[in-house]
Each structure stands twice: as C-alpha cells, then as structure tokens.
Design a protein around this motif. Structure first.
Motif, PDB file in Angstrom:
ATOM      1  N   SER A  96      -4.831   5.460  -2.992  1.00 16.80           N
ATOM      2  CA  SER A  96      -3.541   4.761  -2.969  1.00 16.80           C
ATOM      3  C   SER A  96      -2.541   5.469  -3.880  1.00 16.80           C
ATOM      4  O   SER A  96      -1.356   5.590  -3.547  1.00 16.80           O
ATOM      5  CB  SER A  96      -3.713   3.304  -3.412  1.00 16.80           C
ATOM      6  N   GLU A 103       0.819  -1.201   0.000  1.00 15.84           N
ATOM      7  CA  GLU A 103       0.000   0.000   0.000  1.00 15.84           C
ATOM      8  C   GLU A 103       0.864   1.266   0.000  1.00 15.84           C
ATOM      9  O   GLU A 103       0.485   2.270  -0.582  1.00 15.84           O
ATOM     10  CB  GLU A 103      -0.948   0.011   1.203  1.00 15.84           C
ATOM     11  N   LYS A 141     -10.559   3.796  -3.394  1.00 16.10           N
ATOM     12  CA  LYS A 141      -9.350   3.248  -2.788  1.00 16.10           C
ATOM     13  C   LYS A 141      -8.162   3.365  -3.737  1.00 16.10           C
ATOM     14  O   LYS A 141      -7.048   3.698  -3.313  1.00 16.10           O
ATOM     15  CB  LYS A 141      -9.563   1.788  -2.396  1.00 16.10           C
ATOM     16  N   THR A 148      -6.907   1.954   4.436  1.00 12.15           N
ATOM     17  CA  THR A 148      -6.899   2.770   3.231  1.00 12.15           C
ATOM     18  C   THR A 148      -8.298   2.980   2.685  1.00 12.15           C
ATOM     19  O   THR A 148      -8.687   4.102   2.329  1.00 12.15           O
ATOM     20  CB  THR A 148      -6.017   2.128   2.144  1.00 12.15           C
ATOM     21  N   ARG A 149      -9.092   1.914   2.629  1.00  9.71           N
ATOM     22  CA  ARG A 149     -10.445   2.053   2.104  1.00  9.71           C
ATOM     23  C   ARG A 149     -11.301   2.944   3.002  1.00  9.71           C
ATOM     24  O   ARG A 149     -12.071   3.784   2.521  1.00  9.71           O
ATOM     25  CB  ARG A 149     -11.119   0.687   1.960  1.00  9.71           C
TER      26      ARG A 149
END
Length: 256
Positions: free
Chosen positions: A53, A6, A49, A38-39
């Motif tokens: 990212s 990530e 997402k 992250t989501r």
C-alpha cells in the motif's frame, strides 16, 4: 475496484517518485480488473499489504526492485505484455532515477569496503551449480576460441559502451541491509531474464564496484541461457572492456 483509502492522492509527489508511483498504479489496476485485491497482489509479490500500500501511494523512498519486477511479471501473466502500460526497462529506469534523486544515497556505504564484499558471499552459494561442480569453481579458459565473439574493430564506428546498471544501488542496499534473499532474487533475474545488454551491464557494474561474488552469481545464471544470448552478452562485455567477465561466461557455458 480498490477500497476507499487504498489509493490516496499523489498530486503532492514530484519527479521520479510520482512517475514510478503512476507506473505501479497502472500495473496494479490491471490486476484489480482480474479480481486481485491489494492483499492478493501483495502476497504474489512476496510483500506485506502495508508495504505494498505504501508503494501504491508513493510513500516508499527506496522501493524494492524485486517487488517491482514481480508486480510487472504478474501483470504480464494476467493480461499479456501488449496490454501493459509500461515496460520493465521503463520501470527500471524510473527506479534508478528515483534512487539517483534520493539524497539518502549520498550516505550509501561503499560497495568496495570489506563488509559489503563479505555480505555478497552468500549470494554465490544461492546460485545453481553447473556440471555438478560448485558454482565458485575456477573457470578454465585455455580452450576458448577467442575469435568468437570478436571485439568491435577500431575505426570510425564507435564501440559499444556498457552503461551503468540502474539496479546497482538497490543491490548494494539489499546487501548492506542483509536482505540476502532479495539480493539473490535480483541476481537471478538479471542472469536469467534480463535482456543480454542489461545482463552484461549488471556483470560489468558488479565487477567495477568490487562485488566479484555478485558478478559471478549473475554469470552462473546467464550461462544457462541459449547459445545466441550467451554470445550476445559476451560480445557486449568485450566491447565494454570486461574481457574477464566474457571469458568466465564463455568458460562456464562450454563446461556446462
């Protein structure tokens, strides 16, 4: 902690791109500590997402200033302003530096062209009305007390210069891309939440770039602020040679 992959190596990044990416990661890591992945962070910033990212890894050439603001506000709510590694003004400065360094901006369509001005029209409709009247109603300024606030006296003291708003290019890019919701969010933030000098800079920059509708939308929001803040914004506008913007702001405040 972020999953493997990530957060990729950003040693290859240089200049404003690297500095902004480091700032974004600093805010993101605070949220990871609050069990937001992250989501989850992307969802709260109204981003996908994959897009978020890309932002985390410095792969977005022209990041959305709205997304950056929402990320900063989310981190501030979760951990408190004193724990943040970077201020919103610093994020805006880095964002502006990145846009300035991007060669693509040389191909940016002119903000004064009829098409760009037409695309700004829906933004005023998104701004709230005041006193039950449409947001684009004429402003009556005949009753204004022009003695308050007073312009800076001439003499040895240098007048305040309204700086160019660093988010101007981002706003124009959203308008040209027909991203009206993003553009409206930027104008709302600048009217309601930015510091008075930043709000004045945004109004002045929109006027100078021919985006009168966008400037008016910011003014509609700014007129809802406290009397002290409204007077500060008007003072900066007067010192920055934008008396029309100051008069319109005061007019809306007096008739609100």
């Amino acid at each position: 902690m972020p999953k493997r992959g990530e957060l990729s190596d950003i040693e290859w990044l240089q200049g404003p791109q690297r500095e902004l990416t480091q700032a974004v990661r600093g805010l993101y890591m605070l949220l990871v500590g609050k069990q937001l992945g992250t989501r989850g962070v992307a969802d709260r910033c109204r981003s996908s997402k994959s897009a978020f990212s890309a932002l985390l890894n410095g792969k977005t050439k022209r990041p959305s200033l709205t997304t950056l603001r929402m990320l900063h506000e989310l981190a501030e709510r979760e951990v408190g302003a004193e724990a943040l590694p970077v201020s919103m003004s610093q994020v805006e400065r880095l964002h502006g530096a990145l846009l300035a360094a991007d060669e693509v901006q040389d191909q940016q369509p002119c903000a004064n062209c009829p098409a760009s001005r037409a695309q700004a029209a829906p933004l005023l409709a998104a701004a709230p009305s005041t006193n039950g009247q449409p947001a684009d109603r004429p402003v009556r300024t005949s009753g204004l007390d022009t003695r308050l606030p007073v312009p800076s006296p001439k003499g040895d003291r240098q007048p305040i210069v309204v700086r160019e708003w660093l988010g101007m290019d981002d706003l124009v890019a959203r308008l040209v891309a027909d991203q009206v919701a993003d553009a409206a969010g930027i104008l709302r933030y600048m009217g309601l939440a930015a510091t008075p000098p930043e709000t004045a800079a945004a109004i002045n920059s929109c006027h100078r770039r021919g985006l009168a509708e966008a400037a008016n939308a910011i003014i509609v929001y700014a007129a809802q602020r406290t009397d002290h803040e409204v007077m500060r914004i008007a003072k900066v506008l007067l010192d920055g040679a934008d008396p029309d913007g100051a008069a319109e702001l005061l007019g809306r405040r007096l008739t609100a």
